[in-house]
Design an enzyme around this catalytic site. Structure first.
Site, PDB file in Angstrom:
ATOM      1  N   GLU A 180     -10.091   6.731   3.160  1.00 31.82           N
ATOM      2  CA  GLU A 180     -10.958   5.768   3.825  1.00 31.82           C
ATOM      3  C   GLU A 180     -10.097   4.565   4.193  1.00 31.82           C
ATOM      4  O   GLU A 180      -9.068   4.315   3.570  1.00 31.82           O
ATOM      5  CB  GLU A 180     -12.069   5.311   2.864  1.00 31.82           C
ATOM      6  N   LYS A 234       0.817  -1.220   0.000  1.00 35.25           N
ATOM      7  CA  LYS A 234       0.000   0.000   0.000  1.00 35.25           C
ATOM      8  C   LYS A 234       0.851   1.271   0.000  1.00 35.25           C
ATOM      9  O   LYS A 234       0.433   2.300  -0.514  1.00 35.25           O
ATOM     10  CB  LYS A 234      -0.944  -0.008   1.196  1.00 35.25           C
ATOM     11  N   SER A 251       1.650  -9.858  -0.803  1.00 29.28           N
ATOM     12  CA  SER A 251       1.279  -8.446  -0.676  1.00 29.28           C
ATOM     13  C   SER A 251       1.579  -7.834   0.688  1.00 29.28           C
ATOM     14  O   SER A 251       1.793  -6.636   0.786  1.00 29.28           O
ATOM     15  CB  SER A 251      -0.204  -8.267  -1.009  1.00 29.28           C
TER      16      SER A 251
HETATM   17  C1  PLP Z   1      -5.246  -3.944   1.431  1.00 29.26           C
HETATM   18  C2  PLP Z   1      -4.525  -5.212   1.198  1.00 29.26           C
HETATM   19  C3  PLP Z   1      -4.878  -6.096   0.153  1.00 29.26           C
HETATM   20  C4  PLP Z   1      -6.066  -5.866  -0.731  1.00 29.26           C
HETATM   21  O1  PLP Z   1      -6.038  -4.751  -1.540  1.00 29.26           O
HETATM   22  P1  PLP Z   1      -5.768  -4.826  -3.111  1.00 29.26           P
HETATM   23  O2  PLP Z   1      -6.090  -3.458  -3.579  1.00 29.26           O
HETATM   24  O3  PLP Z   1      -6.650  -5.879  -3.689  1.00 29.26           O
HETATM   25  O4  PLP Z   1      -4.336  -5.178  -3.272  1.00 29.26           O
HETATM   26  C5  PLP Z   1      -4.105  -7.228  -0.045  1.00 29.26           C
HETATM   27  N1  PLP Z   1      -3.057  -7.508   0.742  1.00 29.26           N
HETATM   28  C6  PLP Z   1      -2.700  -6.706   1.772  1.00 29.26           C
HETATM   29  C7  PLP Z   1      -1.523  -7.091   2.607  1.00 29.26           C
HETATM   30  C8  PLP Z   1      -3.422  -5.528   2.031  1.00 29.26           C
HETATM   31  O5  PLP Z   1      -3.052  -4.746   3.060  1.00 29.26           O
END
Ligand code: PLP
Length: 393
Positions: free
Chosen positions: A111, A89, A377
């Site tokens: 948000e 993010k 992620s």
């Molecule tokens: C917020 C988040 C997601 C989901 O958001 P996307 O916009 O689909 O990437 C996925 N993995 C993590 C670790 C997150 O914090």
């Protein structure tokens, strides 16, 4: 085939800017100026420097030897979990805070659901000394107390939203209302590839650093910039968009998005938007969303708060419709199992969201010579309580 947004902000029939007239000035300013700003040399050099020295990029591409052995295939993990604030993010919030500065904005709103995007936004606001207001559903404020504390320490004002189900969708509505009332001094940092044009394209560009690095790292490690397939979890779809971006036109690379099935896609407690939803308009964009027969948005469910969203970015609706990417789902139980397996095999505790991508390894047929890249992620630090409760350690 071109999978990028057209000049009107559409991916096929998905996307656009379905906004109230009152929001038009804000969106119009962004739409007219975002490309010119983010492609300028001054912006690019500051963006690249912060990604490197502040966020810690490039994130490693790690060959997971023991996990590979377990699945009899070759598995690489793109380590977005190692970024500052623990997920992908930060790539987007760094890009958007620099853009806000160039637009002369002095106040940021955002948000947040689980609080990850709220923390990443409060972080870059502290970095730049800019006022920060975070809207968060009141239920989420109580569920995500550690992230609320972080946002406060970082200097953000957290406003609990008591309307609707008091979760992410309601926080988004409230942030949009705020923006309409403060069109001159405020920039709205949206946290995924959702919302009206130009957000889906803009956020995808900021996250595209993931696949840009992946290409170089794969070339170096395997002698070929192209893997067999890339697998990423999909909430709004920003980490997946970043991981897919530089491969979209290369149809030899298989792209797999994994949605949150929750308790099962037919259980009524799910967040697998593409698999159970239908076309409609949500938060300023024509996309696919979970809705009832009257077109009312239905409440999503997933054990992972970051995937608990009833919509999906218009890029993914388009890739799904065209068959360019494949979308599957994983249930809460499958995800828990996959998270524990990675922990035991590699000593890496993944975010619950990222564990959805790992769970796909049970569902695909990967050959021994295939190269699979999993976009990891985020880190599991924020999910320890959920893990402990589930496994009863
Ligand atoms: C917020 C988040 C997601 C989901 O958001 P996307 O916009 O689909 O990437 C996925 N993995 C993590 C670790 C997150 O914090």
């Amino acid at each position: 085939m071109n999978y990028h947004v057209n000049e009107k902000g559409y991916y096929g029939s998905f996307g656009g800017a379905w906004i109230p007239e009152m929001m038009f000035p804000n969106i119009d300013e962004l739409r007219r100026r975002y490309i010119e700003i983010i492609e300028s040399d001054a912006f690019r050099s500051e963006f690249e420097n912060l990604l490197k020295d502040y966020a810690g990029r490039p994130s490693p591409l790690y060959y997971a030897a023991r996990l590979s052995e377990h699945y009899s295939t070759r598995i690489y993990l793109k380590r977005e979990d190692l970024n500052h604030t623990g997920s992908h993010k930060i790539n987007n919030t760094i890009g958007q805070i620099l853009l806000a500065e160039k637009l002369g904005k002095t106040r940021i709103i955002a948000e947040t659901g689980a609080g990850q995007h709220g923390v990443a936004t409060a972080t870059v606001c502290a970095l730049k000394g800019i006022k920060c207001v975070i809207y968060m559903g009141a239920l989420d404020v109580s569920r995500q107390a550690p992230n609320v504390k972080k946002m406060k320490m970082l200097g953000a004002e957290v406003i609990p939203v008591y309307s609707g189900n008091q979760t992410l969708k309601d926080a988004t509505n409230e942030a949009m209302r705020d923006w309409i009332c403060h069109p001159d001094d405020t920039h709205y940092i949206i946290g995924s590839v959702v919302g009206p044009h130009p957000y889906p394209d803009m956020v995808a560009r900021f996250q595209s650093v993931i696949s840009k690095e992946m290409k170089l790292q794969l070339q170096e490690k395997t002698g070929n910039p192209n893997p067999t397939r890339i697998i990423a979890c999909v909430g709004g779809g920003s980490n997946a968009a970043g991981a897919f971006y530089h491969y979209l036109e290369n149809e030899e690379v298989e792209l797999i998005g994994v949605e949150a099935a929750g308790k099962g896609i037919d259980s009524g407690e799910t967040a697998a938007t593409l698999l159970v939803g239908s076309p409609g308009v949500l938060h300023g964009s024509r996309t696919v969303l979970m809705q009832n027969e009257d077109g009312q948005v239905t409440e999503p469910y997933s054990v992972s708060a970051g995937l608990d969203y009833p919509g999906i970015g218009p890029l993914h609706a388009f890739l799904y419709e065209r068959g360019r990417a494949k979308y599957i789902s994983a249930t809460d139980d499958e995800v828990m199992k996959a998270a524990l397996l990675l922990t035991k095999k590699e000593g890496i505790i993944p975010a619950l969201e990222s564990a959805h991508a790992l769970a796909a390894l049970e569902k695909i047929e990967a050959g021994a010579d295939d190269i699979n890249v999993i976009n990891l992620s985020g880190s599991g630090n924020k999910d320890m309580e959920t893990y402990l409760k589930y496994f009863g350690f």
